[in-house]
Write an enzyme that holds these catalytic residues in place. Structure first.
Site, PDB file in Angstrom:
ATOM      1  N   GLU A   1      45.791  42.901  16.926  1.00 38.27           N
ATOM      2  CA  GLU A   1      45.342  44.193  17.440  1.00 38.27           C
ATOM      3  C   GLU A   1      45.762  44.402  18.892  1.00 38.27           C
ATOM      4  O   GLU A   1      46.062  45.520  19.303  1.00 38.27           O
ATOM      5  CB  GLU A   1      43.828  44.296  17.273  1.00 38.27           C
ATOM      6  CG  GLU A   1      43.430  44.338  15.799  1.00 38.27           C
ATOM      7  CD  GLU A   1      41.939  44.276  15.569  1.00 38.27           C
ATOM      8  OE1 GLU A   1      41.433  45.119  14.808  1.00 38.27           O
ATOM      9  OE2 GLU A   1      41.287  43.387  16.142  1.00 38.27           O
TER      10      GLU A   1
ATOM     11  N   GLU B   1      39.348  39.022   9.346  1.00 32.47           N
ATOM     12  CA  GLU B   1      37.940  39.375   9.582  1.00 32.47           C
ATOM     13  C   GLU B   1      37.108  39.458   8.305  1.00 32.47           C
ATOM     14  O   GLU B   1      35.958  39.023   8.284  1.00 32.47           O
ATOM     15  CB  GLU B   1      37.845  40.713  10.340  1.00 32.47           C
ATOM     16  CG  GLU B   1      38.211  40.637  11.802  1.00 32.47           C
ATOM     17  CD  GLU B   1      39.692  40.884  12.048  1.00 32.47           C
ATOM     18  OE1 GLU B   1      40.048  41.161  13.199  1.00 32.47           O
ATOM     19  OE2 GLU B   1      40.488  40.799  11.087  1.00 32.47           O
TER      20      GLU B   1
END
Length: 262
Positions: free
Chosen positions: A116, A136
């Site tokens: 990210e 995640e």
């Protein structure tokens, strides 16, 4: 000039700012301290008019193993990824946004928040040994540093969802094919190449670079229509700048331009 503050190193080379993730003994996993210090380093870059391009890289063998969930888990609900209007958010999701160019060099593990982080930069150089995972969902949370938007925008829905919804590993060549990285390099040359690209950016007109970046951000974050509507407003100040005149003079005199950011 080089120093280490908290978990992130800083070095100024001319107009370039090198920002190094420096928690190598923990595979540069992001704890709250490294998140805060990276934000401070990017804010220093943003606030220094002499700095024209920044490079984020990592000390050690790995860019980052992602989030240090043992340290962060109790703090996530408090909004550890919430940033003030004064400090730059490294992930560009909320808070103060970066307005100057950023190159990122990755190697080894580039997991979760690392993906990210690079997706929120402008150019990414990956070592051929880099492995990625948006893991995640395997830890009971969702990507919350921008992947649910930028991964899909870069790779397209069908390719991105395979990794966002499974947390499966993928590698540098796949990342390149999905438009997540700009270049893949051999050997340990990712930082060398990133600095080369940063130097190229630092040589051109900084006001023009920032205007081009702003237009691209408007198209990316708002809409193409918003970007088109604002083009003339971004162009007009450049036309009356010293750098625009220098660009013309350099062309007429057949020499390299010397831009001052004015």
């Amino acid at each position: 000039m080089s120093n280490i503050q908290g978990k992130v190193s800083r070095e100024i080379r001319g107009h370039i700012f090198l920002i190094g993730l420096d928690r190598a003994n923990k595979r540069n996993a992001f704890d709250s301290h490294m998140i805060q210090d990276l934000s401070l380093a990017l804010t220093e870059y943003e606030n220094n008019p002499e700095l024209r391009c920044a490079v984020i890289f990592a000390h050690g063998d790995h860019f980052t193993a992602g989030l240090d969930l043992v340290e962060l888990q109790p703090k996530l609900a408090e909004g550890i990824f919430s940033f003030s209007d004064e400090t730059v958010n490294p992930w560009g999701t909320v808070g103060r946004q970066r307005t100057k160019p950023l190159v990122t060099a990755v190697q080894g593990y580039c997991y979760t928040a690392g993906i990210e982080l690079m997706l929120n930069s402008d150019i990414v150089v990956a070592n051929e040994n880099t492995q990625f995972t948006q893991i995640e969902v395997q830890r009971g949370i969702l990507p919350f540093g921008g992947a649910t938007v930028r991964f899909i925008q870069a790779a397209g829905w069908a390719k991105a969802m395979k990794y966002v919804l499974t947390g499966d590993l993928f590698y540098a060549q796949t990342a390149y094919e999905m438009n997540l990285v700009t270049e893949v390099v051999e050997g340990n040359n990712q930082l060398i190449r990133a600095i080369e690209l940063a130097e190229r950016i630092a040589q051109v007109a900084p006001l023009a670079v920032q205007a081009a970046l702003k237009s691209a951000h408007q198209a990316f974050l708002q809409s193409p229509e918003a970007a088109f509507a604002n083009l003339q407003g971004l162009l007009n100040p450049l036309l009356s700048s010293e750098d625009a005149q220098e660009g013309v003079n350099a062309m007429l005199e057949r020499r390299a331009p010397q831009f001052k950011g004015k």
